[in-house]
Design an enzyme around this catalytic site. Structure first.
Site, PDB file in Angstrom:
ATOM      1  N   HIS A 142       0.831  -1.207   0.000  1.00 56.50           N
ATOM      2  CA  HIS A 142       0.000   0.000   0.000  1.00 56.50           C
ATOM      3  C   HIS A 142       0.867   1.258   0.000  1.00 56.50           C
ATOM      4  CE1 HIS A 142      -3.169   2.856   0.964  1.00 56.50           C
ATOM      5  NE2 HIS A 142      -2.491   3.231   2.045  1.00 56.50           N
ATOM      6  N   GLN A 249      -7.356  14.850   1.274  1.00 55.75           N
ATOM      7  CA  GLN A 249      -6.068  14.335   1.773  1.00 55.75           C
ATOM      8  C   GLN A 249      -4.894  14.910   0.980  1.00 55.75           C
ATOM      9  OE1 GLN A 249      -5.976  10.037   1.662  1.00 55.75           O
ATOM     10  NE2 GLN A 249      -3.846   9.880   2.336  1.00 55.75           N
ATOM     11  N   LYS A 262      -9.570  12.136   6.987  1.00 54.43           N
ATOM     12  CA  LYS A 262      -9.667  10.845   7.655  1.00 54.43           C
ATOM     13  C   LYS A 262     -10.651  10.841   8.821  1.00 54.43           C
ATOM     14  CE  LYS A 262      -6.233   8.825   5.464  1.00 54.43           C
ATOM     15  NZ  LYS A 262      -6.226   7.475   4.916  1.00 54.43           N
TER      16      LYS A 262
HETATM   17 MN    MN Z   1      -5.964   4.309   7.350  1.00 60.09          MN
END
Ligand code: MN
Length: 427
Positions: A142, A249, A262
């Site tokens: 990721h 973000q 978030k």
């Molecule tokens: Mn996360």
């Protein structure tokens, strides 16, 4: 304290459907409210929710040193505070009560009527009052994918990543249990080629496929938790959708990291599966190179083989599975995360929650976010109803599932499902 609850040959007198996530070997813990508005701590076997407050009142935990109202509470924090020995004693007792050979409750209809509920007739609540919430960033795949897209394909991993379980402090105030809908956030974004930001609903709302672990009181301020003791302080795990607004973000995250992109919502599965229940599914984690600094070094099997899946269900349509991943892909273990978190003396309390970070595998169908699955929106996913998704649409439900399976048993988490509602209009 022996852990007798994992015996794979044990059967319960409660019916457990084939492929259920909740055989008698699981015994997860949660908090639910009944139709009569009674809130209680409970466990689950098959499709039956078990009122542990009622069990305690009826004397079924006799001989275990518990406060009188331990299970008649609306959070698990006090129970978790009692530590691993109590968790084991209670889990062991529960499997004895529900063992097919034990007639005590099985043959007492009056007791059964106040203890056992169909899961359809209860509502799951948040299992713990989460004091502090930390989110890690521990999947190498990721971090590499995001680094390629947001920064530099040649240097996707920042130099610290292979040395530190990178994380940030989130907010616990907007963590909700599965089933609670969340709202698309409004915020500032910088459109492509624009010089000034604009305000409005996020256009790029995403899920993050994660797990999270819940801790007990672990240390005094100033005292680190050694990596080889860290698991003693982990009560259990849940599935975790760390909803993210990618456009917000991208504009806000430099230099201090994630903020409003978030903390508008995070969803967790409501049953906490204990580390004891997951014991049979330990595996060796990925090789770590370079070798971490001594305070992060561990040997043995510190990863867990947990199959993870994400599906998107548009309103009035069938769901489509968009990702199949596995928790074992995580580069940094939960023990390493907790050891790192406390190496400076940071205090960890009962009911703190630590997110794993998005869990992506190495193949494109195992990526743990739409950002990666569609590669920033360049390769849309076609759902089974023919519609296209780059990110998550209003009124889509995102469903995360997770389970462990070997030749003998299946231990699962159930679902973490939440619907994305349209943004609130702000003039
Ligand atoms: Mn996360």
């Amino acid at each position: 304290m022996p852990n007798i609850a994992n015996d794979p040959t044990r059967k319960s007198w409660i019916n457990v459907p084939e492929n259920s996530d909740f055989p008698i070997q699981n015994i997860p813990f949660g908090v639910f409210i009944t139709k009569e508005d009674v809130i209680t701590i409970g466990t689950r076997i098959g499709n039956s929710a078990i009122d542990m407050g009622a069990l305690q009142q009826l004397g079924y935990f006799e001989g275990i040193d518990l406060t009188d109202d331990m299970f008649m509470q609306d959070t698990l924090n006090d129970f978790i505070s009692d530590g691993k020995k109590t968790w084991r004693l209670v889990r062991n007792r529960l499997v004895e009560i529900f063992d097919s050979e034990n007639s005590k409750l099985r043959d007492n209809k009056k007791h059964k009527d106040v203890v056992i509920f169909d899961v359809k007739d209860i509502e799951m609540l948040l299992p713990v009052q989460i004091g502090d919430y930390t989110d890690f960033y521990s999947s190498k795949e990721h971090a590499t994918n995001v680094g390629k897209m947001f920064r530099d394909p040649e240097n996707a991993l920042l130099p610290n990543w292979l040395h530190i379980p990178v994380g940030y402090h989130g907010r616990s105030s907007t963590i909700v249990p599965s089933g609670v809908s969340v709202r698309r956030p409004n915020g500032q974004t910088l459109p492509a080629d624009a010089k000034e930001p604009v305000f409005g609903p996020s256009k790029l709302v995403d899920f993050e496929l994660e797990t999270a672990f819940i801790t007990t009181d672990a240390n005094l301020m100033g005292e680190p938790i050694p990596v080889d003791q860290a698991e003693e302080y982990i009560f259990g795990m849940v599935l975790f959708n760390d909803w993210s607004a990618r456009d917000i973000q991208k504009w806000e995250y430099v230099p201090l990291g994630p903020f409003l992109a978030k903390n508008f919502a995070s969803s967790i599965s409501p049953w906490i599966v204990t580390m004891d229940a997951l014991e049979a599914f330990r595996v060796t984690g990925p090789e770590q190179s370079p070798t971490p600094l001594p305070y992060l070094q561990q040997s043995g099997e510190n990863a867990f083989d947990i199959n993870l899946q994400v599906a998107i269900k548009p309103e009035n349509s069938e769901e489509t599975v968009v990702s199949n991943s596995n928790f074992k892909y995580m580069y940094w273990s939960m023990s390493q995360q907790l050891a790192h978190h406390t190496i400076n003396g940071c205090r960890i309390n009962s009911g703190d929650m630590m997110g794993s970070g998005t869990i992506s595998g190495s193949t494109p169908d195992s990526f743990g976010s739409m950002l990666e699955l569609t590669w920033g929106g360049k390769n849309p996913i076609i759902l089974s109803d023919g519609s296209e998704r780059k990110f998550i649409n209003d009124n889509d439900t995102v469903i995360i599932r997770g389970y462990c399976q070997n030749d003998e048993i299946r231990i699962g988490f159930g679902e973490c499902a939440s619907k994305l509602l349209p943004a609130i209009e702000i003039k």
